[in-house]
Write a protein that holds these residues in place. Structure first.
Motif: not given
Length: 550
Positions: A339-362
């Protein structure tokens, strides 16, 4: 010596026959003379006796033999049909396992419904949703009938709770076995999918056939579309009723049923939100995504909130997020991006990517450390397991995780990371129309494609992981090509404008030089050709957003 007797004269009593007269002995002149067939001038045929004693016995033997062979054929054909039905049900039971707590008829109907909906089977994507929806509706009646498979179901309030536009809310199934509850959830979600596909369809009550609403003949549809060749004739408006219930009835049944896991409720809320977006009700869809966030955070035991429910941004200092929280936050970010609300979407995506990269390895399993000799030593064991699986009925799969714990970085989760990077690349490319921002978006997209292709070519990736990686690779390649095509077009226009110059001198030499983005476009074509072998079966619903256009 015996004396000779005197000769006697015998008188000729028959008169002489005149010339040309008929012969008297051929005429029926004497009534006492017998009729000889070979001397008669009559043309009548002799009457033959066909049904003799021998012929009667032969007919009896032939009739008995024909009846015996007919009986053998019918019995043999029936037995073959029974054997084929048994083999088919055994195959379907292994492909679509069902809870052992259900009755045999319910399990058979469940397997048939799943087979009708199977996109990867013989149907090849052409699903008869009217038939599939009726099968799921029949299964719900059996599972909720106390006399069949619904023994022990309880209303959450006396007489149940009624919601306007939705009907009766869900039951309390917490006392039922886990396999029963999981199968009941699959039936409800299957009915919701059928309801989505049958939205806008009607059922002809006189023939019990479903039709699209745009082919109905009536006052509300003055210009009906023709039915396809070979299909049944179009129905009349007065004979029609809605083909199926609304999807929200089944989604709300899942969300209001007591006994489902947190992951099941979150998945139902996200599916309902996607349906509301499709129906062009974004405000209601946003509320549903926030409801999914509330469900995902309800089981958190952390003293500090992991996610800001207002903005949807994950707090990295509050601990690792659960699988349900990552799914709900990703869906919310995609909603803002679409819905073109990129200012709200980008911080959420960055926080999700940061959280996923901190997950433990398999963790490394023993199977991954086996050498080829040890694997060959287990050949006979695998063969015995195969024979055992053919002799013993398959059991219902063990319950999956409830999504309340953080996931590990397996191939599926790494492809989820690549998908998040794809979204970030799209936002960076589309949000700021500067050269640096667009090149950053291209860099994120290239890295996402590399990660998805690397994980997809790895051995030992399960089916869910492959589907996720295929979706990510398809979307990444498509976005990469779209971005580079637009950059190449602009580069070509700028080069043509520069080549014109003053009086057009030196134009030909500038046109013949291949630009940077044209070369990268050729690289993308080669990457797409190389990825065709691992993208043989295209994914059904790639998570693509609609705000990136050329």
């Amino acid at each position: 010596m015996r004396p000779r007797l005197p000769a006697r004269r015998i008188l000729f009593l028959r008169p002489f026959r005149p010339p040309n007269a008929p012969r008297l002995f051929t005429q029926n002149t004497l009534t006492s003379r017998p009729q000889l067939p070979f001397l008669s001038t009559s043309r009548r045929r002799q009457t033959a006796r066909f049904l003799t004693t021998e012929r009667k016995q032969w007919i009896k033997d032939e009739v008995w033999l024909a009846g015996k062979y007919t009986a053998f054929l019918w019995v043999g054909g029936s037995l073959l049909l029974v054997i084929a039905f048994g083999v088919q049900q055994e195959w379907l039971d292994r492909k679509f396992p069902s809870p052992s707590e259900w009755s045999w008829v319910t399990r058979k109907d469940f397997r048939s419904a799943k087979w009708d909906e199977d996109h990867e089977g013989v149907n090849d994507g052409l699903v008869d949703w009217a038939r599939t929806g009726e099968a799921y509706r029949r299964l719900l009646r059996r599972l909720e009938d106390p006399k069949i498979d619904g023994a022990g179901l309880q209303d959450q309030d006396e007489g149940g709770i009624l919601v306007a536009g939705i009907g009766k809310t869900g039951f309390d199934i917490s006392k039922k076995p886990e396999a029963w509850r999981r199968g009941y959830y699959e039936v409800l979600m299957g009915a919701a999918r059928a309801a989505e596909h049958l939205d806008g369809w009607v059922r002809d009550t006189t023939r019990n056939i479903a039709f699209p609403a745009n082919v109905v003949i009536g006052l509300s549809n003055p210009n009906p579309r023709p039915v396809p060749p070979g299909a049944a004739t179009a129905p009349r408006e007065e004979d029609c009723e809605p083909a199926f219930e609304a999807p929200e009835i089944y989604y709300m049944r899942v969300l209001t049923t007591s006994g489902f896991t947190e992951k099941q409720r979150v998945d139902a809320a996200l599916a309902y939100g996607a349906w509301l977006e499709y129906k062009k009700t974004p405000e209601t869809a946003l509320e549903m995504y926030k409801w999914a966030l509330d469900i995902a955070t309800s089981s958190s035991i952390s003293s500090k909130s992991i996610i800001n429910t207002t903005t949807g941004i994950l707090d990295p200092s509050a601990g690792l997020p659960s699988s349900n929280l990552l799914s709900a936050a990703t869906a919310l970010a995609v909603y803002h991006a679409v819905h073109s609300d990129l200012s709200n979407a980008l911080p959420i995506f960055l926080s999700i990517l940061r959280a996923r990269k901190s997950l433990p390895e398999q963790p490394v399993t023993m199977h991954s450390t086996l050498n080829p000799d040890e694997e060959m030593a287990g050949f006979w064991k695998r063969a015995m397991n195969l024979v055992h699986s053919l002799m013993v009925p398959p059991s219902y799969p063990p319950p999956p995780g409830d999504g309340t714990t953080p996931p590990t970085r397996n191939p599926k989760e790494r492809c989820e990371e690549a998908g998040i990077m794809t979204y970030i690349g799209e936002i960076l490319y589309a949000s700021k129309q500067t050269k640096a921002s667009r090149e950053d978006g291209l860099a994120w997209t290239r890295e996402a494609v590399d990660i998805a292709e690397e994980q997809l070519r790895r051995k030992g990736v399960d089916k869910d992981g492959k589907n996720t990686c295929k979706q990510c690779l398809e979307v990444g390649l498509g976005n990469w090509k779209t971005m580079v095509s637009q950059m190449a077009k602009e580069e070509k226009e700028a080069k043509a404008q520069k080549a014109g110059g003053w009086l057009g001198f030196g134009g030909e030499s500038q046109k013949d030089v291949t630009g940077r983005w044209e070369r990268e476009k050729q690289v993308i074509v080669e990457r797409q050709r190389r990825a065709m072998d691992i993208l043989a079966s295209p994914s059904q619903a790639p998570p693509s957003s609609s705000y990136l256009q050329v």
